[in-house]
Design a protein around this motif. Structure first.
Motif, PDB file in Angstrom:
ATOM      1  N   ALA A 198       0.851  -1.048  -0.045  1.00  0.00           N
ATOM      2  CA  ALA A 198      -0.028   0.007  -0.003  1.00  0.00           C
ATOM      3  C   ALA A 198       0.727   1.358  -0.114  1.00  0.00           C
ATOM      4  CB  ALA A 198      -0.922   0.061   1.154  1.00  0.00           C
ATOM      5  N   GLN A 199       1.975   1.258   0.633  1.00  0.00           N
ATOM      6  CA  GLN A 199       2.679   2.510   0.941  1.00  0.00           C
ATOM      7  C   GLN A 199       3.955   2.568  -0.056  1.00  0.00           C
ATOM      8  OE1 GLN A 199       1.638   4.657   2.922  1.00  0.00           O
ATOM      9  NE2 GLN A 199      -0.137   3.513   3.753  1.00  0.00           N
ATOM     10  N   ASP A 200       4.593   1.515  -0.350  1.00  0.00           N
ATOM     11  CA  ASP A 200       5.661   1.755  -1.134  1.00  0.00           C
ATOM     12  C   ASP A 200       6.017   0.426  -2.055  1.00  0.00           C
ATOM     13  OD1 ASP A 200       8.114   2.989  -2.198  1.00  0.00           O
ATOM     14  OD2 ASP A 200       9.304   2.596  -0.268  1.00  0.00           O
ATOM     15  N   PRO A 201       5.156   0.157  -3.046  1.00  0.00           N
ATOM     16  CA  PRO A 201       5.345  -1.297  -3.657  1.00  0.00           C
ATOM     17  C   PRO A 201       6.516  -1.344  -4.253  1.00  0.00           C
ATOM     18  CG  PRO A 201       3.639   0.288  -4.744  1.00  0.00           C
ATOM     19  CD  PRO A 201       4.145   0.775  -3.557  1.00  0.00           C
ATOM     20  N   ILE A 202       7.148  -0.331  -4.658  1.00  0.00           N
ATOM     21  CA  ILE A 202       8.538  -0.487  -5.458  1.00  0.00           C
ATOM     22  C   ILE A 202       9.410  -1.335  -4.767  1.00  0.00           C
ATOM     23  CG2 ILE A 202       9.659   1.828  -4.425  1.00  0.00           C
ATOM     24  CD1 ILE A 202      10.771   2.130  -7.445  1.00  0.00           C
ATOM     25  N   ILE A 207      11.994  -6.910  -1.029  1.00  0.00           N
ATOM     26  CA  ILE A 207      11.806  -7.680   0.101  1.00  0.00           C
ATOM     27  C   ILE A 207      11.552  -9.115  -0.306  1.00  0.00           C
ATOM     28  CG2 ILE A 207       9.653  -7.819   1.591  1.00  0.00           C
ATOM     29  CD1 ILE A 207       9.063  -4.708   1.260  1.00  0.00           C
ATOM     30  N   TYR A 208      10.869  -9.375  -1.206  1.00  0.00           N
ATOM     31  CA  TYR A 208      10.874 -10.777  -1.436  1.00  0.00           C
ATOM     32  C   TYR A 208      11.985 -11.375  -1.750  1.00  0.00           C
ATOM     33  CZ  TYR A 208       5.721  -9.860  -2.843  1.00  0.00           C
ATOM     34  OH  TYR A 208       4.567  -9.631  -2.619  1.00  0.00           O
ATOM     35  N   GLU A 209      13.060 -11.011  -2.415  1.00  0.00           N
ATOM     36  CA  GLU A 209      14.278 -11.643  -2.519  1.00  0.00           C
ATOM     37  C   GLU A 209      14.969 -11.890  -1.301  1.00  0.00           C
ATOM     38  OE1 GLU A 209      18.552 -11.288  -2.159  1.00  0.00           O
ATOM     39  OE2 GLU A 209      17.212  -9.449  -2.134  1.00  0.00           O
ATOM     40  N   MET A 210      14.896 -10.642  -0.266  1.00  0.00           N
ATOM     41  CA  MET A 210      15.478 -10.881   0.968  1.00  0.00           C
ATOM     42  C   MET A 210      14.732 -12.084   2.178  1.00  0.00           C
ATOM     43  SD  MET A 210      17.807  -9.991   2.766  1.00  0.00           S
ATOM     44  CE  MET A 210      18.537  -9.903   4.583  1.00  0.00           C
ATOM     45  N   MET A 211      13.334 -12.142   1.759  1.00  0.00           N
ATOM     46  CA  MET A 211      12.666 -13.040   2.475  1.00  0.00           C
ATOM     47  C   MET A 211      13.166 -14.353   2.330  1.00  0.00           C
ATOM     48  SD  MET A 211       8.942 -11.253   2.572  1.00  0.00           S
ATOM     49  CE  MET A 211       8.167 -12.720   3.391  1.00  0.00           C
ATOM     50  N   GLN A 212      13.364 -14.580   0.982  1.00  0.00           N
ATOM     51  CA  GLN A 212      13.943 -15.882   0.425  1.00  0.00           C
ATOM     52  C   GLN A 212      15.276 -16.182   0.878  1.00  0.00           C
ATOM     53  OE1 GLN A 212      12.728 -16.803  -3.721  1.00  0.00           O
ATOM     54  NE2 GLN A 212      12.047 -14.675  -3.598  1.00  0.00           N
ATOM     55  N   ARG A 213      16.245 -15.308   0.848  1.00  0.00           N
ATOM     56  CA  ARG A 213      17.423 -15.272   1.397  1.00  0.00           C
ATOM     57  C   ARG A 213      17.619 -15.901   2.701  1.00  0.00           C
ATOM     58  NH1 ARG A 213      22.170 -10.571   1.102  1.00  0.00           N
ATOM     59  NH2 ARG A 213      21.138 -10.094  -0.714  1.00  0.00           N
ATOM     60  N   ILE A 214      16.827 -15.168   3.631  1.00  0.00           N
ATOM     61  CA  ILE A 214      16.756 -15.641   4.982  1.00  0.00           C
ATOM     62  C   ILE A 214      16.146 -17.069   5.070  1.00  0.00           C
ATOM     63  CG2 ILE A 214      15.557 -15.109   7.202  1.00  0.00           C
ATOM     64  CD1 ILE A 214      15.577 -12.070   6.322  1.00  0.00           C
ATOM     65  N   ALA A 215      15.181 -17.166   4.114  1.00  0.00           N
ATOM     66  CA  ALA A 215      14.502 -18.487   4.466  1.00  0.00           C
ATOM     67  C   ALA A 215      15.230 -19.700   4.075  1.00  0.00           C
ATOM     68  CB  ALA A 215      13.269 -18.537   3.650  1.00  0.00           C
ATOM     69  N   HIS A 216      16.091 -19.423   3.358  1.00  0.00           N
ATOM     70  CA  HIS A 216      16.921 -20.574   2.745  1.00  0.00           C
ATOM     71  C   HIS A 216      18.166 -20.897   3.764  1.00  0.00           C
ATOM     72  CE1 HIS A 216      15.328 -21.634  -1.196  1.00  0.00           C
ATOM     73  NE2 HIS A 216      15.499 -20.332  -1.519  1.00  0.00           N
ATOM     74  N   HIS A 217      18.304 -19.966   4.622  1.00  0.00           N
ATOM     75  CA  HIS A 217      19.374 -20.261   5.657  1.00  0.00           C
ATOM     76  C   HIS A 217      18.786 -20.692   7.117  1.00  0.00           C
ATOM     77  CE1 HIS A 217      23.095 -18.413   4.195  1.00  0.00           C
ATOM     78  NE2 HIS A 217      22.307 -17.892   3.536  1.00  0.00           N
ATOM     79  N   ALA A 218      18.173 -22.152   6.848  1.00  0.00           N
ATOM     80  CA  ALA A 218      17.710 -22.968   7.992  1.00  0.00           C
ATOM     81  C   ALA A 218      18.357 -22.869   9.129  1.00  0.00           C
ATOM     82  CB  ALA A 218      17.323 -24.093   7.584  1.00  0.00           C
ATOM     83  N   GLU A 219      19.647 -22.706   9.133  1.00  0.00           N
ATOM     84  CA  GLU A 219      20.657 -22.907  10.309  1.00  0.00           C
ATOM     85  C   GLU A 219      20.657 -21.559  11.232  1.00  0.00           C
ATOM     86  OE1 GLU A 219      23.186 -20.582   7.427  1.00  0.00           O
ATOM     87  OE2 GLU A 219      21.597 -22.121   7.258  1.00  0.00           O
ATOM     88  N   LEU A 220      19.800 -20.371  10.920  1.00  0.00           N
ATOM     89  CA  LEU A 220      19.778 -19.458  11.537  1.00  0.00           C
ATOM     90  C   LEU A 220      19.416 -19.501  13.307  1.00  0.00           C
ATOM     91  CD1 LEU A 220      18.728 -16.535   9.148  1.00  0.00           C
ATOM     92  CD2 LEU A 220      21.117 -17.117  10.026  1.00  0.00           C
ATOM     93  N   PRO A 221      18.578 -20.233  13.396  1.00  0.00           N
ATOM     94  CA  PRO A 221      18.042 -20.467  14.891  1.00  0.00           C
ATOM     95  C   PRO A 221      19.079 -21.121  15.487  1.00  0.00           C
ATOM     96  CG  PRO A 221      16.221 -20.960  13.431  1.00  0.00           C
ATOM     97  CD  PRO A 221      17.430 -20.825  12.566  1.00  0.00           C
ATOM     98  N   GLU A 222      19.634 -22.207  14.979  1.00  0.00           N
ATOM     99  CA  GLU A 222      21.064 -23.105  15.544  1.00  0.00           C
ATOM    100  C   GLU A 222      22.002 -22.052  15.962  1.00  0.00           C
ATOM    101  OE1 GLU A 222      18.998 -24.119  13.256  1.00  0.00           O
ATOM    102  OE2 GLU A 222      17.903 -25.713  14.390  1.00  0.00           O
TER     103      GLU A 222
END
Length: 274
Positions: A198-202, A207-222
């Motif tokens: 709504a506020q800044d769709p650009i 954002i999607y790329e960064m969310m995926q980058r984080i998600a692919h690092h399943a070791e972060l909680p450990e």
């Protein structure tokens, strides 16, 4: 809603990560002076390198700063955020555990001082430029400012974040407000996406790329749990006193992120439905 991915461009400059960030910094040899700062958190002091002469000691308050110091929960948050950012190759100020042998009860972080860095007055991600002292500087990794926003949200805060520039590299600073809480809103990630839709769709492709980058690092909680377990000083005791459980919380946050990405793209791997 389809997930679109925007990868880091090859011409972007590399951030010079320290060769050894596992060895704590012994601040005993330094002169520690008060060093005030505005913002969301505060520096407890500055570790200055003082010369050997009497004149050097007289001018000790003007000696070069090597590290800025934080203690307690702020120190823990800074160090954990740094470790995650490094794992994700997202430029961040260098944060080390700090020790001084006479004080075994110290929970502190030493944050490397960057005398050549500056605070930009304005960051224009769309043109990859920043404004400083009426001059425009090209910063190839300006999108990392948006990526830090995603990572701060992942680490349990919706507050503002800050960045500085060294050379032509933008890097994140001041992560003390990242309290590593579990998702504290219903539909935590969807609310985040809806806000920027709504506020800044650009921003959304980054954002999607960064969310995926984080998600692919399943070791972060450990990684968080290991970092806390190996930290010097009574870090675990401090967290227990604060009733804080960063490891469990970041695991819950990671699963929430995975679930949201699977809603956006059913083929996204790795989600564990509880």
């Amino acid at each position: 809603m389809e997930i679109s991915s925007q990868t880091r461009q090859p011409e972007q400059p590399a951030w010079n990560w320290p060769l050894d960030d596992q060895t704590p910094v012994d601040i005993t040899p330094y002169y520690v002076s008060k060093y005030s700062k505005g913002g969301l958190s505060y520096w407890v002091g500055a570790a200055r390198s003082v010369g050997l002469t009497a004149q050097d000691w007289e001018q000790r308050r003007k000696a070069p700063i090597v590290y800025l110091l934080k203690v307690g929960s702020d120190a823990i948050h800074e160090r954990l955020y740094y470790r995650i950012a490094r794992t994700l190759d997202l430029p961040q100020q260098h944060v080390f555990w700090a020790v001084t042998p006479p004080h075994t009860d110290l929970v502190a972080a030493a944050i490397q001082f960057e005398p050549e860095a500056f605070f930009p007055r304005r960051i224009d991600v769309s043109t990859k430029t920043v404004l400083y002292r009426r001059r425009t500087h090209f910063v190839p990794n300006a999108e990392d400012f948006w990526r830090h926003d995603v990572l701060h949200y992942y680490c349990g805060t919706g507050d503002i974040h800050q960045a500085m520039v060294k050379g032509n590299v933008l890097f994140g600073i001041d992560a003390a407000d990242c309290t590593f809480r579990a998702p504290f809103l219903e539909n935590y990630w969807q609310q985040y996406l809806d806000h920027y839709q709504a506020q800044d769709p650009i921003r959304l492709p980054v954002i999607y790329e960064m969310m995926q980058r984080i998600a692919h690092h399943a070791e972060l909680p450990e990684l968080v749990e290991q970092e806390l377990g190996e930290a010097p000083g009574p870090v675990l005791e401090h967290l227990a006193y604060q009733h804080a459980i960063p490891g469990e919380n970041i695991r819950a946050m990671h699963n929430e992120l995975l679930h949201n990405l699977q809603k956006l793209s059913p083929t996204f791997p790795g989600a564990i439905f509880l």
